[in-house]
Motif scaffolding. Structure first.
Motif, PDB file in Angstrom:
ATOM      1  N   THR A   6      -3.895  -6.282  -2.030  1.00 54.62           N
ATOM      2  CA  THR A   6      -5.358  -6.319  -2.046  1.00 54.62           C
ATOM      3  C   THR A   6      -5.975  -4.923  -1.933  1.00 54.62           C
ATOM      4  OG1 THR A   6      -5.153  -6.885   0.286  1.00 54.62           O
ATOM      5  CG2 THR A   6      -5.730  -8.670  -1.226  1.00 54.62           C
ATOM      6  N   ASP A   7      -5.168  -3.881  -2.124  1.00 55.95           N
ATOM      7  CA  ASP A   7      -5.707  -2.530  -1.995  1.00 55.95           C
ATOM      8  C   ASP A   7      -6.490  -2.156  -3.262  1.00 55.95           C
ATOM      9  OD1 ASP A   7      -6.304   0.078  -1.544  1.00 55.95           O
ATOM     10  OD2 ASP A   7      -4.239   0.807  -1.553  1.00 55.95           O
ATOM     11  N   THR A   8      -7.811  -1.988  -3.104  1.00 51.40           N
ATOM     12  CA  THR A   8      -8.635  -1.646  -4.259  1.00 51.40           C
ATOM     13  C   THR A   8      -8.726  -0.128  -4.439  1.00 51.40           C
ATOM     14  OG1 THR A   8     -10.555  -1.790  -2.835  1.00 51.40           O
ATOM     15  CG2 THR A   8     -10.052  -3.714  -4.174  1.00 51.40           C
ATOM     16  N   GLY A   9      -7.812   0.589  -3.830  1.00 55.10           N
ATOM     17  CA  GLY A   9      -7.791   2.035  -4.008  1.00 55.10           C
ATOM     18  C   GLY A   9      -8.059   2.806  -2.731  1.00 55.10           C
ATOM     19  N   ALA A  10      -8.482   2.105  -1.686  1.00 56.96           N
ATOM     20  CA  ALA A  10      -8.825   2.778  -0.432  1.00 56.96           C
ATOM     21  C   ALA A  10      -7.600   3.460   0.180  1.00 56.96           C
ATOM     22  CB  ALA A  10      -9.425   1.786   0.555  1.00 56.96           C
ATOM     23  N   ASN A  11      -6.415   2.868  -0.045  1.00 53.77           N
ATOM     24  CA  ASN A  11      -5.201   3.421   0.551  1.00 53.77           C
ATOM     25  C   ASN A  11      -4.344   4.178  -0.447  1.00 53.77           C
ATOM     26  OD1 ASN A  11      -5.127   3.031   3.282  1.00 53.77           O
ATOM     27  ND2 ASN A  11      -4.581   0.873   3.085  1.00 53.77           N
ATOM     28  N   PHE A  12      -4.868   4.431  -1.627  1.00 54.54           N
ATOM     29  CA  PHE A  12      -4.102   5.043  -2.713  1.00 54.54           C
ATOM     30  C   PHE A  12      -3.370   6.293  -2.218  1.00 54.54           C
ATOM     31  CE2 PHE A  12      -4.199   7.836  -6.604  1.00 54.54           C
ATOM     32  CZ  PHE A  12      -3.186   7.175  -7.262  1.00 54.54           C
ATOM     33  N   PHE A  13      -4.078   7.116  -1.468  1.00 57.94           N
ATOM     34  CA  PHE A  13      -3.473   8.333  -0.935  1.00 57.94           C
ATOM     35  C   PHE A  13      -3.052   8.161   0.529  1.00 57.94           C
ATOM     36  CE2 PHE A  13      -4.434  12.214   1.543  1.00 57.94           C
ATOM     37  CZ  PHE A  13      -3.392  13.007   1.108  1.00 57.94           C
ATOM     38  N   ALA A  14      -3.882   7.433   1.290  1.00 61.35           N
ATOM     39  CA  ALA A  14      -3.694   7.351   2.741  1.00 61.35           C
ATOM     40  C   ALA A  14      -2.363   6.713   3.123  1.00 61.35           C
ATOM     41  CB  ALA A  14      -4.851   6.575   3.371  1.00 61.35           C
ATOM     42  N   ALA A  15      -1.873   5.757   2.324  1.00 64.13           N
ATOM     43  CA  ALA A  15      -0.639   5.062   2.692  1.00 64.13           C
ATOM     44  C   ALA A  15       0.524   6.034   2.779  1.00 64.13           C
ATOM     45  CB  ALA A  15      -0.345   3.964   1.672  1.00 64.13           C
ATOM     46  N   PHE A  16       0.687   6.904   1.779  1.00 62.26           N
ATOM     47  CA  PHE A  16       1.779   7.868   1.791  1.00 62.26           C
ATOM     48  C   PHE A  16       1.560   8.912   2.887  1.00 62.26           C
ATOM     49  CE2 PHE A  16       4.003  11.713   0.520  1.00 62.26           C
ATOM     50  CZ  PHE A  16       5.258  11.225   0.182  1.00 62.26           C
ATOM     51  N   ALA A  17       0.290   9.296   3.066  1.00 61.07           N
ATOM     52  CA  ALA A  17      -0.019  10.353   4.030  1.00 61.07           C
ATOM     53  C   ALA A  17       0.308   9.943   5.461  1.00 61.07           C
ATOM     54  CB  ALA A  17      -1.492  10.733   3.918  1.00 61.07           C
ATOM     55  N   ALA A  18       0.383   8.618   5.714  1.00 65.95           N
ATOM     56  CA  ALA A  18       0.694   8.162   7.067  1.00 65.95           C
ATOM     57  C   ALA A  18       2.161   8.427   7.410  1.00 65.95           C
ATOM     58  CB  ALA A  18       0.385   6.674   7.204  1.00 65.95           C
ATOM     59  N   GLY A  19       2.997   8.723   6.410  1.00 65.93           N
ATOM     60  CA  GLY A  19       4.349   9.193   6.690  1.00 65.93           C
ATOM     61  C   GLY A  19       5.426   8.127   6.763  1.00 65.93           C
ATOM     62  N   ASN A  20       5.111   6.864   6.464  1.00 65.96           N
ATOM     63  CA  ASN A  20       6.181   5.869   6.503  1.00 65.96           C
ATOM     64  C   ASN A  20       6.409   5.168   5.165  1.00 65.96           C
ATOM     65  OD1 ASN A  20       3.827   4.437   6.701  1.00 65.96           O
ATOM     66  ND2 ASN A  20       4.061   4.064   8.895  1.00 65.96           N
ATOM     67  N   ILE A  21       6.093   5.877   4.083  1.00 64.80           N
ATOM     68  CA  ILE A  21       6.357   5.365   2.733  1.00 64.80           C
ATOM     69  C   ILE A  21       7.359   6.303   2.064  1.00 64.80           C
ATOM     70  CG2 ILE A  21       5.347   4.935   0.455  1.00 64.80           C
ATOM     71  CD1 ILE A  21       4.398   2.923   2.491  1.00 64.80           C
ATOM     72  N   GLY A  22       8.407   5.745   1.452  1.00 63.44           N
ATOM     73  CA  GLY A  22       9.423   6.566   0.829  1.00 63.44           C
ATOM     74  C   GLY A  22       8.943   7.233  -0.446  1.00 63.44           C
TER      75      GLY A  22
END
Lengths: 415, 309
Positions: A242-258
């Protein structure tokens, strides 16, 4: 009283005739919020070095188009604007832009300007927009997590099988660490980062001139299978759906995405806001080999009938100088002049070189109805990607999107 | 009220007619500011909308007169009719839900009892939050990775895998209903409470003496005497729901898979995503007609029956 008026008239006459051509003029320029980092810097630099001045307005991304339309209707449009390049064809088609073909072709470095920008800036063989800022899509990976998972932290995935395998290994670390992230309900994000997977494998979603939707291809299905298989194996956080783009960058920046597909903008953003994240940058690969990229960014367009054309040209000349290109690169845009790109980037993070190379070979779909087809949260592309990544009926979703996209293209005003 | 009745029923005479005429002019003068506001901010924009709806009016570029072309296009616009159908479905469900919650609350806070003011304030509080801010709050509450509901249920061990409430239609739709009820029920409660308090206490007492039970009293006294209050609450709720936009735009973006596109959302999309202002204006006119018709029907259904004051 009469005396005063006479004096004022005289003063005005003197000002008008005396300074005349030498008077400094001020041109008004708009930019969308994406450019709020580099645009004020380059405008400042220009204003310091020139008598003519630029007045800059920064407009929220979602509002710049309606606001510009309203301003144009009311006769208060800015003299020029830095416009998301995909809108150039529709603005040109609406008869809103100044034809700058002759001037563009007179530039000595015209041939080395970003080809994707020039292509979208051209409407019916006339040039209405020239490249200003650039962003290319790339794949980024988290080196720390790669090392923990027993992978070579210096080697990013180079084909689809490696993406899936690496994501699975990172995901196996467990806890809240996930292998892969993408914004599963964001059309704009996925045209930027998902279609390059298709292009790199030899497919496309639109014909060259934008007159045909060509969704039903083995390359699209293959790329869908890659994403679906990762979703099925639970390598992707549940919120992606359901991510409409709000987490496009933030998800990786949080440091727990490969691994995450992203853009060149992420290099600047990670370096300045998340200096602790150790990441690598590579190309978005094809199924077996090869790579591609979406060439995004802004075209510089001039409002039809503006009286400040000389100022605007002077500003764009400055932006194209080595000094201008270096300022842009330093604050988050890739250089748009291929012949001096290396020089403009030489003191910056070497990862930019990958992005600049991606940009040079980047593609941009051409359509006068891009917003309706792709970017709209309720358009056929956004609906399709959500259905094919997470739903049950891949064939139906592709067929439905193909039909809707073609009908939107066919109904577009022909001018 | 009494004065006007007396004036109109008195036998006509030249002197009185002149007086009445002057009174009418003074009356007009008093309402002039309100009329000016309505003309400037309602009638003129409405006229412009109607005018635009007869044009092919892009956001940029020239506009051209096309008569009823936009209205003909609406007839074939299946996505608009789907949006309208969803809006109707949403309106029915949410209005029932609001009344089911608000009526018991109104009955509860109507009589003075300890802490009544506290309860009233508590129930009413969400009504003062704007729809956009409330939607932002709930879109965080409903977020599957960093929100409240799903992560809390997961941490408490109620579910063994985080559940994305917004990913499929039913949970997403009912989450919106819950949010709207939370936000609006307090306001409806206050309206209903005012209606309840206007019912004379002696009527209820007389009915008790006659041996009427609580349910009979509610059906034969409370409901009929609250007709006008109910009409007001109903029209506000129905009109508000038909114009719903913020919550679906902010929380769901019309998703999952475009199943929660409301009529206003579709008008917004046509006007500001597809840049077809003329077509958007025509859609607005259609929606306006539907809304006026619905309000008239409701007023007629809840009109004051003969012989009942």
């Amino acid at each position: 009283m009469r005396n005063l008026i006479a004096k004022l008239t005289l003063a005005a006459a003197v000002l008008g005739s005396g300074l005349g051509t030498a008077a400094a003029e001020t041109a008004n320029i708009w930019v969308r919020a994406d450019g709020s980092n580099f645009m004020p810097r380059i405008v400042d630099a220009y204003n310091k070095a020139h008598t003519n001045q630029i007045k800059l307005d920064i407009i929220p991304n979602a509002e710049i188009i309606p606001k510009y339309g309203a301003a144009a209707a009311g006769g208060t449009a800015p003299d020029a604007l830095s416009l998301d390049l995909i809108y150039t064809p529709s603005f040109a088609a609406a008869g809103q832009l100044e034809d700058i073909t002759d001037w563009a072709k007179s530039l000595p470095y015209f041939a080395s300007l970003s080809p994707a920008h020039v292509k979208t800036g051209t409407y019916k063989d006339h040039i209405y927009g020239l490249p200003f800022s650039a962003d290319a899509s790339v794949l980024i990976w988290n080196k720390k997590l790669f090392k923990q998972a027993g992978l070579d932290p210096e080697k990013g995935p180079a084909n689809w099988a490696e993406i899936a395998a690496d994501a699975e290994k990172v995901n196996a670390l467990g806890g809240n660490i996930k292998g892969f992230y993408f914004s599963g309900n964001c059309g704009g994000c996925n045209i930027f980062t998902f279609t390059p997977l298709i292009w790199a494998s030899g497919g496309d979603i639109l014909s060259e001139d934008g007159s045909k939707a060509t969704l039903d291809s083995p390359q699209l299905r293959g790329a869908i299978d890659l994403y679906r298989s990762m979703v099925k194996k639970d390598l992707v956080p549940a919120g992606a759906q359901t991510d409409t783009g709000a987490n496009f960058f933030a998800a990786f920046a949080a440091g727990n995405i490969g691994i995450s597909p992203s853009g060149a903008f992420a290099i600047g953003a990670l370096n300045t806001q998340y200096p602790d994240i150790d990441y690598g940058v590579t190309f978005l690969p094809g199924k077996d080999s090869g790579w591609s990229s979406f060439a995004g960014g802004d075209n510089f367009v001039v409002t039809k009938g503006t009286t400040k054309l000389p100022v605007v040209k002077e500003f764009l000349d400055f932006a194209y100088s080595l000094e201008g290109q270096t300022i842009l690169a330093k604050y988050g845009s890739l250089p748009v002049r291929g012949d001096i790109a290396k020089e403009a980037l030489k003191d910056l993070d070497p990862r930019y070189q990958i992005a600049a190379e991606a940009m040079a070979k980047g593609k941009t779909p051409y359509s006068v109805v891009f917003n309706d087809l792709i970017n709209s949260a309720n358009g056929p592309w956004t609906q399709m990607i959500n259905e094919v990544f997470f739903g049950d009926d891949v064939d139906g979703a592709i067929a439905n999107a193909q039909e809707t996209m073609q009908s939107i293209i066919d109904q577009a005003p022909q001018k | 009220m009494a004065i006007i009745t007396a004036a109109t029923t008195a036998p006509p005479s030249a002197h009185k007619r002149a007086g009445a005429a002057r009174q009418q002019w003074i009356g007009l003068l008093y309402v002039a500011p309100a009329v000016a506001l309505v003309v400037v901010f309602f009638l003129i924009p409405l006229g412009m909308t109607a005018w635009m709806s007869l044009h092919n009016w892009p956001l940029m570029g020239e506009h051209s007169f096309i008569g009823l072309g936009n209205y003909v296009a609406i007839l074939r616009d299946t996505r608009f009719w789907n949006a309208l159908r969803f809006t109707a479905y949403y309106t029915v469900i949410v209005t029932i839900a609001i009344f089911v919650v608000a009526f018991p609350l109104a009955l509860f806070v109507e009589r003075p009892r300890p802490l009544t003011n506290l309860y009233r304030t508590m129930f009413f509080m969400p009504a003062v939050v704007g729809f956009a801010s409330a939607s932002l709050l709930w879109s965080w509450l409903l977020n599957v990775d960093s929100g409240l509901f799903s992560p809390a249920a997961y941490d408490l061990g109620l579910i063994d895998r985080k559940f994305n409430l917004l990913a499929t239609f039913q949970p997403a739709f009912w989450s919106i209903i819950a949010m709207v009820v939370w936000k609006v029920a307090g306001f409806t409660m206050i309206i209903l409470m005012a209606g309840l308090q206007s019912i004379p206490q002696d009527l209820q007492e007389a009915a008790v003496i006659d041996g009427a039970g609580p349910f009979a009293r509610f059906r034969a006294i409370t409901l009929p005497l609250m007709r006008r209050t109910l009409a007001l609450a109903l029209i506000l709720s129905v009109a508000g729901s038909i114009l719903a936009f913020d919550q679906f735009y902010i929380i769901l973006r019309g998703g999952p898979r475009n199943q929660t596109l409301t009529a206003v959302y579709w008008i917004f999309n046509q006007s500001f995503v597809s840049f077809k202002l003329g077509y958007g204006a025509a859609l607005s006119m259609v929606l306006l007609v539907i809304l006026v018709a619905l309000s008239l029907v409701q007023l007629w259904l809840l009109r004051k029956p003969e012989g009942l004051d």
